[in-house]
Design a protein around this motif. Structure first.
Motif, PDB file in Angstrom:
ATOM      1  N   ALA A   1     -99.103  62.598  27.496  1.00 15.46           N
ATOM      2  CA  ALA A   1     -98.441  63.739  26.601  1.00 15.46           C
ATOM      3  C   ALA A   1     -96.817  63.648  27.090  1.00 15.46           C
ATOM      4  O   ALA A   1     -95.977  63.840  26.219  1.00 15.46           O
ATOM      5  CB  ALA A   1     -98.873  65.164  26.879  1.00 15.46           C
ATOM      6  N   VAL A   2     -96.330  63.433  28.257  1.00 16.35           N
ATOM      7  CA  VAL A   2     -94.929  63.428  28.731  1.00 16.35           C
ATOM      8  C   VAL A   2     -94.614  62.310  28.156  1.00 16.35           C
ATOM      9  O   VAL A   2     -93.303  62.388  27.532  1.00 16.35           O
ATOM     10  CB  VAL A   2     -94.821  63.597  30.199  1.00 16.35           C
ATOM     11  N   LEU A   3     -95.146  61.147  28.231  1.00 16.71           N
ATOM     12  CA  LEU A   3     -94.477  59.958  27.644  1.00 16.71           C
ATOM     13  C   LEU A   3     -94.509  59.856  26.167  1.00 16.71           C
ATOM     14  O   LEU A   3     -93.271  59.453  25.520  1.00 16.71           O
ATOM     15  CB  LEU A   3     -95.367  58.632  28.017  1.00 16.71           C
ATOM     16  N   ALA A   4     -95.200  60.510  25.562  1.00 18.04           N
ATOM     17  CA  ALA A   4     -95.272  60.480  23.980  1.00 18.04           C
ATOM     18  C   ALA A   4     -94.065  61.586  23.467  1.00 18.04           C
ATOM     19  O   ALA A   4     -93.416  61.318  22.734  1.00 18.04           O
ATOM     20  CB  ALA A   4     -96.427  61.084  23.405  1.00 18.04           C
ATOM     21  N   LEU A   5     -93.849  62.749  24.507  1.00 18.81           N
ATOM     22  CA  LEU A   5     -92.727  63.652  24.103  1.00 18.81           C
ATOM     23  C   LEU A   5     -91.462  62.895  24.412  1.00 18.81           C
ATOM     24  O   LEU A   5     -90.360  62.703  23.434  1.00 18.81           O
ATOM     25  CB  LEU A   5     -92.818  64.883  25.202  1.00 18.81           C
ATOM     26  N   LEU A   6     -91.305  62.117  25.486  1.00 20.80           N
ATOM     27  CA  LEU A   6     -90.011  61.316  25.769  1.00 20.80           C
ATOM     28  C   LEU A   6     -89.736  60.336  24.447  1.00 20.80           C
ATOM     29  O   LEU A   6     -88.492  60.313  24.067  1.00 20.80           O
ATOM     30  CB  LEU A   6     -90.168  60.598  27.087  1.00 20.80           C
ATOM     31  N   LEU A   7     -90.888  59.684  24.099  1.00 22.95           N
ATOM     32  CA  LEU A   7     -90.819  58.671  23.120  1.00 22.95           C
ATOM     33  C   LEU A   7     -90.138  59.340  21.594  1.00 22.95           C
ATOM     34  O   LEU A   7     -89.310  58.882  20.961  1.00 22.95           O
ATOM     35  CB  LEU A   7     -91.803  57.979  22.842  1.00 22.95           C
ATOM     36  N   ALA A   8     -90.865  60.408  21.493  1.00 22.71           N
ATOM     37  CA  ALA A   8     -90.569  61.374  20.405  1.00 22.71           C
ATOM     38  C   ALA A   8     -88.938  61.803  20.242  1.00 22.71           C
ATOM     39  O   ALA A   8     -88.337  61.732  19.352  1.00 22.71           O
ATOM     40  CB  ALA A   8     -91.499  62.513  20.078  1.00 22.71           C
TER      41      ALA A   8
ATOM     42  N   VAL B   1     -86.493  60.159  21.921  1.00 25.63           N
ATOM     43  CA  VAL B   1     -85.503  59.268  21.878  1.00 25.63           C
ATOM     44  C   VAL B   1     -85.690  58.946  20.345  1.00 25.63           C
ATOM     45  O   VAL B   1     -84.409  58.645  19.819  1.00 25.63           O
ATOM     46  CB  VAL B   1     -86.150  58.013  22.535  1.00 25.63           C
ATOM     47  N   GLY B   2     -86.900  59.074  19.775  1.00 20.37           N
ATOM     48  CA  GLY B   2     -86.745  58.731  18.237  1.00 20.37           C
ATOM     49  C   GLY B   2     -85.902  59.681  17.522  1.00 20.37           C
ATOM     50  O   GLY B   2     -85.443  59.493  16.488  1.00 20.37           O
ATOM     51  N   ALA B   3     -86.154  61.026  17.764  1.00 23.95           N
ATOM     52  CA  ALA B   3     -85.584  61.788  17.093  1.00 23.95           C
ATOM     53  C   ALA B   3     -83.967  62.251  17.530  1.00 23.95           C
ATOM     54  O   ALA B   3     -83.328  63.135  17.195  1.00 23.95           O
ATOM     55  CB  ALA B   3     -86.117  63.249  17.328  1.00 23.95           C
ATOM     56  N   GLU B   4     -83.424  61.036  18.476  1.00 22.01           N
ATOM     57  CA  GLU B   4     -82.120  61.151  19.031  1.00 22.01           C
ATOM     58  C   GLU B   4     -81.635  62.614  19.706  1.00 22.01           C
ATOM     59  O   GLU B   4     -80.574  63.106  19.272  1.00 22.01           O
ATOM     60  CB  GLU B   4     -81.176  60.845  17.711  1.00 22.01           C
ATOM     61  N   VAL B   5     -82.707  62.943  20.451  1.00 23.49           N
ATOM     62  CA  VAL B   5     -82.323  64.226  21.130  1.00 23.49           C
ATOM     63  C   VAL B   5     -81.492  63.679  22.309  1.00 23.49           C
ATOM     64  O   VAL B   5     -81.872  62.994  23.160  1.00 23.49           O
ATOM     65  CB  VAL B   5     -83.811  64.852  21.751  1.00 23.49           C
ATOM     66  N   ASP B   6     -80.477  64.210  22.413  1.00 23.83           N
ATOM     67  CA  ASP B   6     -79.228  63.900  23.444  1.00 23.83           C
ATOM     68  C   ASP B   6     -79.121  65.247  24.278  1.00 23.83           C
ATOM     69  O   ASP B   6     -78.634  66.293  24.132  1.00 23.83           O
ATOM     70  CB  ASP B   6     -77.778  63.658  22.706  1.00 23.83           C
ATOM     71  N   LEU B   7     -79.886  64.811  25.607  1.00 22.45           N
ATOM     72  CA  LEU B   7     -79.688  66.107  26.547  1.00 22.45           C
ATOM     73  C   LEU B   7     -78.251  66.417  27.144  1.00 22.45           C
ATOM     74  O   LEU B   7     -78.204  67.382  27.345  1.00 22.45           O
ATOM     75  CB  LEU B   7     -80.692  65.740  27.648  1.00 22.45           C
ATOM     76  N   THR B   8     -77.360  65.432  27.083  1.00 24.59           N
ATOM     77  CA  THR B   8     -76.105  65.425  27.523  1.00 24.59           C
ATOM     78  C   THR B   8     -75.386  66.317  26.820  1.00 24.59           C
ATOM     79  O   THR B   8     -74.552  67.486  27.192  1.00 24.59           O
ATOM     80  CB  THR B   8     -75.223  64.260  27.643  1.00 24.59           C
ATOM     81  N   THR B   9     -75.517  66.326  25.248  1.00 22.31           N
ATOM     82  CA  THR B   9     -74.753  66.977  24.351  1.00 22.31           C
ATOM     83  C   THR B   9     -75.527  68.436  24.441  1.00 22.31           C
ATOM     84  O   THR B   9     -74.676  69.383  24.246  1.00 22.31           O
ATOM     85  CB  THR B   9     -75.171  66.351  22.873  1.00 22.31           C
ATOM     86  N   PHE B  10     -76.839  68.589  24.658  1.00 21.80           N
ATOM     87  CA  PHE B  10     -77.626  70.076  24.772  1.00 21.80           C
ATOM     88  C   PHE B  10     -76.730  70.632  25.933  1.00 21.80           C
ATOM     89  O   PHE B  10     -76.456  71.856  25.810  1.00 21.80           O
ATOM     90  CB  PHE B  10     -78.863  69.686  24.832  1.00 21.80           C
ATOM     91  N   VAL B  11     -76.744  69.969  26.940  1.00 15.07           N
ATOM     92  CA  VAL B  11     -76.061  70.713  28.229  1.00 15.07           C
ATOM     93  C   VAL B  11     -74.708  71.194  28.083  1.00 15.07           C
ATOM     94  O   VAL B  11     -74.191  72.222  28.306  1.00 15.07           O
ATOM     95  CB  VAL B  11     -76.424  70.005  29.456  1.00 15.07           C
ATOM     96  N   GLU B  12     -73.931  70.142  27.517  1.00 19.77           N
ATOM     97  CA  GLU B  12     -72.378  70.400  27.297  1.00 19.77           C
ATOM     98  C   GLU B  12     -72.108  71.545  26.451  1.00 19.77           C
ATOM     99  O   GLU B  12     -71.333  72.282  26.599  1.00 19.77           O
ATOM    100  CB  GLU B  12     -71.692  69.022  27.007  1.00 19.77           C
ATOM    101  N   LYS B  13     -72.999  71.615  25.290  1.00 22.29           N
ATOM    102  CA  LYS B  13     -72.733  72.545  24.094  1.00 22.29           C
ATOM    103  C   LYS B  13     -73.575  73.645  24.180  1.00 22.29           C
ATOM    104  O   LYS B  13     -73.644  74.623  23.248  1.00 22.29           O
ATOM    105  CB  LYS B  13     -72.708  71.744  22.889  1.00 22.29           C
ATOM    106  N   PHE B  14     -74.288  73.877  25.244  1.00 30.63           N
ATOM    107  CA  PHE B  14     -75.307  75.129  25.163  1.00 30.63           C
ATOM    108  C   PHE B  14     -74.592  76.241  25.420  1.00 30.63           C
ATOM    109  O   PHE B  14     -75.091  77.359  24.634  1.00 30.63           O
ATOM    110  CB  PHE B  14     -76.256  75.031  26.338  1.00 30.63           C
TER     111      PHE B  14
END
Length: 293
Positions: A38-45, A47-60
């Motif tokens: 489930a965690v691997l599927a979440l990570l792949l999804a 990446v496919g959805a272009e979720v950028d954690l850096t941008t999320f943290v910077e602009k939260f």
């Protein structure tokens, strides 16, 4: 009188304990494997959805800064320090909110009536013909698959701006959603009353009216009330595409950066939804014989 408790021999007890520990270990390995997949599927999804954690943290922080801004008046003071200034347009907002409720009510009721007619044909145990059930089920899937706001946009283009587009959109989407739920209720009823009514020579419509409907009517009403709650929320944003209601005023406030107006309108919508949620929840509990709270 004392009871004697017999114990298994040590060899048998050890074998049972070993089997239990082995079964527990297998269960834990399967659970760990499931979590890992489930965690691997979440990570792949992600990446496919272009979720950028850096941008999320910077602009939260922008999320909180926006809410800080909408709770300030133009003067910079907090909105609750001057309620008259905060709710300066309450008369017009309440009128539009009432329009939103009417859009939801008419759309939900229209959809429920159509669902009531179609669900008996869509249910496996009451459908008069298999091919007719297939056709109706596919039609209902289309009705509930297309988002209601997309229907609203189409009807705005067809019929122009105004509440009519919102009513039609909610009615069609509610038909698809409610008919499926109604059909599932019908598929779980007791068929003995249906057989009894049919044995008298009654037709299909009479069987539905006198044997099926009395068993399912409470569930139908409960799901309709629940759908009304959902449609109030949906109708609140249909104004974004010009389908009438409070959403039109909200989108204007957002686009023109009338920050305090945004928070005032949102507060009115939230309070309205809370009241409807509590009221319909109480009614649904009465329909199913719940205890008063």
């Amino acid at each position: 009188m004392a009871l004697a408790i017999s114990l298994l021999p040590e060899s048998q007890l050890a074998a049972l304990n070993a089997a239990y520990r082995s079964a527990q270990a297998r269960r834990r390995r399967r659970a760990a494997l499931f979590v890992g997949v489930a965690v691997l599927a979440l990570l792949l999804a992600a990446v496919g959805a272009e979720v950028d954690l850096t941008t999320f943290v910077e602009k939260f922080g922008n999320f909180f800064s926006y809410f800080d801004r909408i709770f300030r008046l133009d003067s910079g003071a907090r909105v609750w320090t001057d309620p008259a200034e905060w709710f300066w347009g309450w008369r017009n907002w309440l009128k539009l909110l009432g329009e939103t409720l009417l859009i939801s009510y008419v759309g939900t009721l229209s959809g429920a009536m159509l669902a009531l007619l179609l669900n008996f044909v869509a249910a496996r145990n009451t459908a008069p013909r298999p091919w007719l059930m297939f056709v109706v089920r596919r039609f209902l899937e289309v009705c509930r698959t297309v988002p209601d706001i997309v229907f609203a946009l189409v009807f705005v283009i067809a019929f122009g701006l105004g509440p009519m587009a919102g009513v039609l959109a909610i009615a069609i989407h509610s038909t698809g959603a409610l008919a499926k739920q109604f059909a599932e209720i019908v598929e779980n009823i007791d068929m003995k009353p249906v057989e009894g009514v049919r044995s008298t020579g009654a037709g299909w419509i009479a069987c539905m009216r006198f044997a099926v409907l009395p068993q399912a009517i409470a569930g139908f009403a409960s799901y309709t009330l629940l759908r009304f709650e959902i449609n109030v929320r949906g109708a609140s944003v249909m104004g974004f595409v010009g389908a009438g209601g409070i959403g039109q005023e909200l989108v204007v406030a957002i686009r023109k950066f009338y920050y305090s107006d945004v928070s005032a309108i949102l507060l009115l919508i939230i309070v309205t939804v809370f009241v409807i949620d509590i009221s319909t929840g109480w009614i649904r509990s009465r329909l199913f014989g719940g205890e008063r709270t």
